[in-house]
Each structure stands twice: as C-alpha cells, then as structure tokens.
Write a protein that holds these residues in place. Structure first.
Motif, mmCIF file in Angstrom:
data_model
loop_
_atom_site.group_PDB
_atom_site.id
_atom_site.type_symbol
_atom_site.label_atom_id
_atom_site.label_comp_id
_atom_site.label_asym_id
_atom_site.label_seq_id
_atom_site.Cartn_x
_atom_site.Cartn_y
_atom_site.Cartn_z
ATOM 1 N N GLU A 79 56.347 82.612 -54.522
ATOM 2 C CA GLU A 79 57.414 82.919 -54.511
ATOM 3 C C GLU A 79 58.427 83.068 -56.253
ATOM 4 O O GLU A 79 57.588 82.523 -56.399
ATOM 5 C CB GLU A 79 58.442 82.201 -54.029
ATOM 6 N N PRO A 80 58.939 84.155 -56.039
ATOM 7 C CA PRO A 80 59.352 84.312 -57.350
ATOM 8 C C PRO A 80 60.272 83.148 -57.716
ATOM 9 O O PRO A 80 61.771 82.673 -56.798
ATOM 10 C CB PRO A 80 59.630 85.970 -57.726
ATOM 11 N N THR A 81 60.258 83.286 -59.271
ATOM 12 C CA THR A 81 61.465 82.354 -59.822
ATOM 13 C C THR A 81 62.495 83.159 -60.369
ATOM 14 O O THR A 81 62.711 84.481 -60.645
ATOM 15 C CB THR A 81 61.100 80.710 -60.674
ATOM 16 N N PRO A 82 63.984 82.664 -60.696
ATOM 17 C CA PRO A 82 64.792 83.631 -61.799
ATOM 18 C C PRO A 82 64.315 83.385 -63.231
ATOM 19 O O PRO A 82 64.335 84.942 -63.374
ATOM 20 C CB PRO A 82 65.781 82.502 -61.684
ATOM 21 N N ASP A 83 62.965 83.341 -63.673
ATOM 22 C CA ASP A 83 62.432 83.234 -64.529
ATOM 23 C C ASP A 83 61.122 84.144 -64.441
ATOM 24 O O ASP A 83 61.499 84.974 -65.656
ATOM 25 C CB ASP A 83 61.849 82.164 -65.638
ATOM 26 N N GLU A 97 56.905 88.746 -55.845
ATOM 27 C CA GLU A 97 55.485 87.997 -55.366
ATOM 28 C C GLU A 97 55.178 87.674 -56.725
ATOM 29 O O GLU A 97 54.757 87.957 -57.486
ATOM 30 C CB GLU A 97 54.454 87.986 -54.303
ATOM 31 N N VAL A 98 54.381 86.459 -57.296
ATOM 32 C CA VAL A 98 54.096 86.025 -58.824
ATOM 33 C C VAL A 98 52.712 85.148 -58.933
ATOM 34 O O VAL A 98 52.569 84.173 -57.714
ATOM 35 C CB VAL A 98 55.006 85.763 -59.640
ATOM 36 N N ALA A 99 51.760 85.996 -59.321
ATOM 37 C CA ALA A 99 50.423 84.848 -59.696
ATOM 38 C C ALA A 99 50.075 85.251 -61.373
ATOM 39 O O ALA A 99 50.872 86.032 -62.035
ATOM 40 C CB ALA A 99 49.252 85.577 -58.936
ATOM 41 N N PHE A 127 51.122 88.307 -62.462
ATOM 42 C CA PHE A 127 51.241 89.793 -61.787
ATOM 43 C C PHE A 127 51.808 89.237 -60.716
ATOM 44 O O PHE A 127 52.051 88.328 -60.021
ATOM 45 C CB PHE A 127 49.267 89.032 -61.110
ATOM 46 N N MET A 128 52.564 90.401 -60.942
ATOM 47 C CA MET A 128 54.156 90.928 -59.763
ATOM 48 C C MET A 128 53.818 91.642 -59.009
ATOM 49 O O MET A 128 53.006 93.348 -59.572
ATOM 50 C CB MET A 128 54.699 90.748 -60.965
ATOM 51 N N LYS A 129 54.234 91.642 -57.620
ATOM 52 C CA LYS A 129 54.271 92.281 -57.221
ATOM 53 C C LYS A 129 55.953 92.746 -56.720
ATOM 54 O O LYS A 129 56.724 91.067 -56.528
ATOM 55 C CB LYS A 129 53.890 91.629 -55.898
ATOM 56 N N ILE A 130 56.265 94.155 -56.849
ATOM 57 C CA ILE A 130 57.961 94.602 -57.576
ATOM 58 C C ILE A 130 58.454 95.334 -56.190
ATOM 59 O O ILE A 130 57.545 96.209 -56.213
ATOM 60 C CB ILE A 130 57.972 95.036 -58.844
ATOM 61 N N LYS A 131 59.372 95.114 -55.777
ATOM 62 C CA LYS A 131 59.683 95.866 -54.886
ATOM 63 C C LYS A 131 60.462 96.909 -55.813
ATOM 64 O O LYS A 131 61.513 96.641 -56.094
ATOM 65 C CB LYS A 131 60.443 95.341 -54.400
ATOM 66 N N VAL A 132 60.177 98.394 -55.069
ATOM 67 C CA VAL A 132 60.615 99.537 -55.920
ATOM 68 C C VAL A 132 61.698 100.893 -55.177
ATOM 69 O O VAL A 132 62.746 101.348 -55.253
ATOM 70 C CB VAL A 132 60.056 100.130 -57.057
ATOM 71 N N SER A 181 50.186 94.376 -49.181
ATOM 72 C CA SER A 181 48.745 94.560 -50.533
ATOM 73 C C SER A 181 49.038 92.941 -51.047
ATOM 74 O O SER A 181 49.732 92.730 -51.590
ATOM 75 C CB SER A 181 49.275 95.415 -51.401
ATOM 76 N N PRO A 182 47.111 93.287 -51.534
ATOM 77 C CA PRO A 182 47.309 90.921 -51.621
ATOM 78 C C PRO A 182 47.527 91.456 -52.841
ATOM 79 O O PRO A 182 47.281 92.767 -54.343
ATOM 80 C CB PRO A 182 45.805 91.109 -51.435
ATOM 81 N N LEU A 183 47.689 90.285 -53.864
ATOM 82 C CA LEU A 183 48.581 90.301 -55.233
ATOM 83 C C LEU A 183 46.876 89.910 -56.133
ATOM 84 O O LEU A 183 46.549 88.587 -55.360
ATOM 85 C CB LEU A 183 50.052 89.956 -55.214
ATOM 86 N N VAL A 184 46.097 90.848 -56.582
ATOM 87 C CA VAL A 184 45.323 90.311 -56.830
ATOM 88 C C VAL A 184 44.927 90.952 -58.525
ATOM 89 O O VAL A 184 45.265 91.717 -58.757
ATOM 90 C CB VAL A 184 44.214 90.915 -56.061
#
Length: 98
Positions: free
Chosen positions: A14-18, A45-47, A57-62, A93-96
């Motif tokens: 899960e992403p953080t505010p940072d 989502e973040v890795a 590596f970030m999944k961004i909702k646009v 979609s997997p974050l890879v």
C-alpha cells in the motif's frame, strides 16, 4: 518493515503519503509523455528497488478504470526523476520490474 536487498525488488505494498509526494513530483512529466487524459493521479500500489538510491515502481490510477505504471528514481541526494511509463494497465495488472 524490512527493506529488500540491493538490486532486488520488494513485494508490492500500500502507498504512503510520502510515496504520493514522490509521484506528484513527476506528474507533469508523466502527463507530457502520455497521450491520454489524466483525470486523477493517485498512487494505489508501490514496490521499491534499492540501487544507487531507490527505484519506485508505482501503479497510478489516472481515471475511473484506467491505470498506468511508472518507475521513478530517487537518488542518494533525494532528487527525483521519471525513468519510465507503462500505459494501458488495469487495476489487476501486476506491478513488476520494467
């Protein structure tokens, strides 16, 4: 929280505010590189990968059902730069590595 070994990519989390603040720093560049209308820019989502600094590596909702993946590098001095963008991703979609 344990950090991944240098060079290895962490499990998505899960992403953080940072994390959102880091993404916001490259938002204008992402918009310039994509040809799609970006209605929102929410990290969902973040890795990470430890290199000479950190790759994010970030999944961004646009949009309502639209996602992109971005790779952002934060160097050891804290400078943030956009490395790559993958368009046409989905919520599932997997974050890879890319």
């Amino acid at each position: 929280m344990s950090r991944p070994l240098a060079g290895g990519m962490s499990a998505p989390r899960e992403p953080t505010p940072d994390d959102q603040k880091i993404a916001d720093q490259v938002q204008a560049e992402v918009k310039a590189k994509t040809n799609q209308k970006i209605e929102t820019f929410e990290v969902v989502e973040v890795a990470t990968q430890i290199v000479a600094g950190t790759n994010y590596f970030m999944k961004i909702k646009v949009g309502p059902n639209e996602y992109i993946h971005i790779r952002v590098n934060q160097d050891l001095s804290g400078n943030v730069s956009l490395s790559d963008v993958k368009e046409c991703e989905t919520k599932d979609s997997p974050l890879v590595y890319f």
